[in-house]
Design a protein around this motif. Sequence first.
Motif, mmCIF file in Angstrom:
data_model
loop_
_atom_site.group_PDB
_atom_site.id
_atom_site.type_symbol
_atom_site.label_atom_id
_atom_site.label_comp_id
_atom_site.label_asym_id
_atom_site.label_seq_id
_atom_site.Cartn_x
_atom_site.Cartn_y
_atom_site.Cartn_z
ATOM 1 N N SER A 419 7.950 -6.488 0.597
ATOM 2 C CA SER A 419 6.809 -6.026 1.395
ATOM 3 C C SER A 419 7.226 -4.925 2.367
ATOM 4 N N GLN A 420 8.418 -5.053 2.956
ATOM 5 C CA GLN A 420 8.898 -4.009 3.867
ATOM 6 C C GLN A 420 9.225 -2.729 3.103
ATOM 7 N N GLN A 423 5.934 -1.096 2.409
ATOM 8 C CA GLN A 423 5.391 -0.486 3.622
ATOM 9 C C GLN A 423 6.049 0.868 3.894
#
Length: 431
Positions: A419-420, A423
Amino acid sequence: MLSAFVRAFRTPDLRRKLLFTIGIMVVFRFGSFLPTPGVSYPNVQTCIDESANNDLLGLVNLFSGGALLQLSVFALGIMPYITASIIIQLLRVVIPKFEELHKEGQSGTARLTQYTRYLTIALAVLQSTTIITVARSGQLFTGCSVDVIPDDNWMTLVIMVLTMTAGTGLIMWLGELITERGVGNGMSLLIFTSIAASFPTAMWSIAGGANGAMKFTVVLAIIVLVIALVVFVEQSQRRVPVQYAKRMVGRKMYGGSSTYIPIKINMAGVIPVIFASSLLAVPGLIAQFADQTAGWVIWVQRYLVSQSSPLHIALYVLLIIFFCYFYTAITFNPDEVADNMKKYGGFIPGIRAGRPTAEYLDYVISRITAPGSIYLALVALIPTITFLVLGVGQNIPFGGSSILIVVGVGLETVKQIESQLQQRHYEGFLR
């Protein structure tokens, strides 16, 4: 999974976070081997080699990464914090003030976290005193010929209690550092480190015995199958559809969207297994301080403590199923979910809002918890039964609960890394 880590190390910010997390893990493992003042390290090693395994302390020793039997600074490991967190969570049902704090949001959660820290220190004092008392009485290492605490005056014992309690506080701080500055949940990663650290030694001990190659191959195959089962079930969920009606707020139109409530098959996680193991250990713990020739003590050791006993296995399964329903009922409140949905104009297609929605959610939860509890019992028993059938009962280093924790924490950490990465990918695209 490997590609996610490779891409993470190519990203400077994520690389710093990963290296910081690994550094904290190294410090945690170093403290697991640092002897507590007053403990004779050579005598401890002698006792570990001479004595029989203590099944009652096996769970705590596992969660401390072997530090308990080493009587190190981090001997208590993460267990006081886990126990405190579970107690605070259960008290939300009993104490209305705690439930109000939980509903307040970030400020209330911060207060509950502070209470958890205080309770962790109190439990650390209690558990360190108990472990030192058991070590002095010789019950920690049954059959050992030397004293692990040669000088047991009151000043030495007080220093040992303070050192172990401070070690627990330091572990708590290290876990919070990982959560704030590293990757993943700090406490979960420290548990992961403790359990994973015992795997290589345990597998090597199995490979070094009689018919070691065959037993090692069978155990490895069973572990791979259990991991595949855990990954499949932990990723599975029952999606309850939710439709939000359109509503006007000022001059803006809100709602009209469709979403779902994800209900996992195993909503209770590994907590039921820990509860069941702890409860089954109580009769054996009481029996250890009684006359070992008494009839009831022999019965307890034979039928309740022995992991190969059919009664022990049956009670273990029943307790896991009971605690699975019990913990799920505490953590998931259908009435609260139904009220929140009704407040924001949401409803389940075909189900009226309000009380009928709560009853429907309760029906779904009760039905989906049944296979979830059976799955937990199977995962908890398969490795233990395999070890007993292969004749490596004395070398049982981990059970299904260990695999559940390792796989669950690994999956969650990889999800956070991905997820990072996603992002940062979008941020770069927008630039």
